[in-house]
Write a protein that holds these residues in place. Structure first.
Motif, PDB file in Angstrom:
ATOM      1  N   SER A  34       0.949  -1.212  -0.058  1.00  0.00           N
ATOM      2  CA  SER A  34       0.071   0.227  -0.162  1.00  0.00           C
ATOM      3  C   SER A  34       0.917   1.487   0.004  1.00  0.00           C
ATOM      4  N   GLN A  35       2.002   1.060   0.470  1.00  0.00           N
ATOM      5  CA  GLN A  35       2.919   2.489   0.541  1.00  0.00           C
ATOM      6  C   GLN A  35       3.357   2.449  -0.831  1.00  0.00           C
ATOM      7  N   VAL A  36       3.922   1.374  -1.498  1.00  0.00           N
ATOM      8  CA  VAL A  36       4.259   1.680  -2.688  1.00  0.00           C
ATOM      9  C   VAL A  36       3.408   2.204  -3.731  1.00  0.00           C
ATOM     10  N   SER A  37       2.079   1.529  -3.496  1.00  0.00           N
ATOM     11  CA  SER A  37       1.090   2.264  -4.266  1.00  0.00           C
ATOM     12  C   SER A  37       0.846   3.812  -4.170  1.00  0.00           C
ATOM     13  N   GLU A  38       1.047   4.235  -2.852  1.00  0.00           N
ATOM     14  CA  GLU A  38       0.840   5.651  -2.410  1.00  0.00           C
ATOM     15  C   GLU A  38       2.020   6.490  -3.229  1.00  0.00           C
ATOM     16  N   TRP A  39       3.278   5.861  -3.144  1.00  0.00           N
ATOM     17  CA  TRP A  39       4.235   6.585  -3.996  1.00  0.00           C
ATOM     18  C   TRP A  39       3.962   6.642  -5.628  1.00  0.00           C
ATOM     19  N   LEU A  40       3.650   5.550  -5.849  1.00  0.00           N
ATOM     20  CA  LEU A  40       3.461   5.470  -7.658  1.00  0.00           C
ATOM     21  C   LEU A  40       2.201   6.629  -7.822  1.00  0.00           C
ATOM     22  N   ASN A  41       1.085   6.791  -7.023  1.00  0.00           N
ATOM     23  CA  ASN A  41       0.266   7.613  -7.180  1.00  0.00           C
ATOM     24  C   ASN A  41       0.586   9.289  -6.702  1.00  0.00           C
ATOM     25  N   GLY A  42       1.713   9.415  -6.241  1.00  0.00           N
ATOM     26  CA  GLY A  42       2.285  10.631  -6.014  1.00  0.00           C
ATOM     27  C   GLY A  42       1.533  11.267  -4.580  1.00  0.00           C
ATOM     28  N   LYS A  43       1.034  10.430  -3.778  1.00  0.00           N
ATOM     29  CA  LYS A  43       0.515  10.834  -2.643  1.00  0.00           C
ATOM     30  C   LYS A  43       1.381  11.001  -1.484  1.00  0.00           C
ATOM     31  N   ALA A  44       2.618  10.257  -1.789  1.00  0.00           N
ATOM     32  CA  ALA A  44       3.649  10.093  -0.670  1.00  0.00           C
ATOM     33  C   ALA A  44       5.111  10.103  -1.308  1.00  0.00           C
ATOM     34  N   LYS A  45       6.036  10.188  -0.484  1.00  0.00           N
ATOM     35  CA  LYS A  45       7.247   9.829  -0.930  1.00  0.00           C
ATOM     36  C   LYS A  45       8.178   9.150   0.148  1.00  0.00           C
ATOM     37  N   PRO A  46       9.201   8.603  -0.146  1.00  0.00           N
ATOM     38  CA  PRO A  46       9.972   7.733   1.083  1.00  0.00           C
ATOM     39  C   PRO A  46      10.654   8.707   1.881  1.00  0.00           C
ATOM     40  N   GLY A  47      10.837   8.503   3.121  1.00  0.00           N
ATOM     41  CA  GLY A  47      11.701   9.362   3.976  1.00  0.00           C
ATOM     42  C   GLY A  47      13.060   8.766   3.731  1.00  0.00           C
ATOM     43  N   TYR A  48      13.950   9.506   4.514  1.00  0.00           N
ATOM     44  CA  TYR A  48      15.272   9.316   4.610  1.00  0.00           C
ATOM     45  C   TYR A  48      15.709   7.909   4.797  1.00  0.00           C
ATOM     46  N   GLU A  49      15.269   7.143   5.778  1.00  0.00           N
ATOM     47  CA  GLU A  49      15.483   5.736   6.256  1.00  0.00           C
ATOM     48  C   GLU A  49      14.997   4.930   5.116  1.00  0.00           C
ATOM     49  N   LEU A  50      13.900   4.945   4.629  1.00  0.00           N
ATOM     50  CA  LEU A  50      13.365   4.211   3.641  1.00  0.00           C
ATOM     51  C   LEU A  50      14.106   4.260   2.213  1.00  0.00           C
TER      52      LEU A  50
END
Length: 72
Positions: A34-50
């Motif tokens: 679900s996190q990958v999906s949010e990234w692909l949809n432009g709703k979020a980006k990974p933080g430093y640790e990720l």
């Protein structure tokens, strides 16, 4: 060089490596599909640790993931 968005970089990486969102999440190991999906949809980006974890597990520099270079 035109700055590329993280979502486009990730989408391209998944396609080139024939990875599903689930397989990429498993590869990174600390995220869910679900996190990958949010990234692909432009709703979020990974933080430093990720970002650091993604670089370690894929062997690709953070600069590439950030769109600062076109080279892995």
């Amino acid at each position: 060089m035109k700055k590329r968005e993280f979502k486009d970089i990730l989408r391209e990486y998944l396609k080139e490596n024939a990875l599903t969102q689930m397989k990429f999440a498993e590869l990174v190991g600390t995220i869910k599909q679900s996190q990958v999906s949010e990234w692909l949809n432009g709703k979020a980006k990974p933080g430093y640790e990720l970002l650091k974890q993604m670089s370690k597990t894929t062997g690709i520099t953070a600069d590439y993931w950030l769109g600062l270079t076109d080279e892995y």
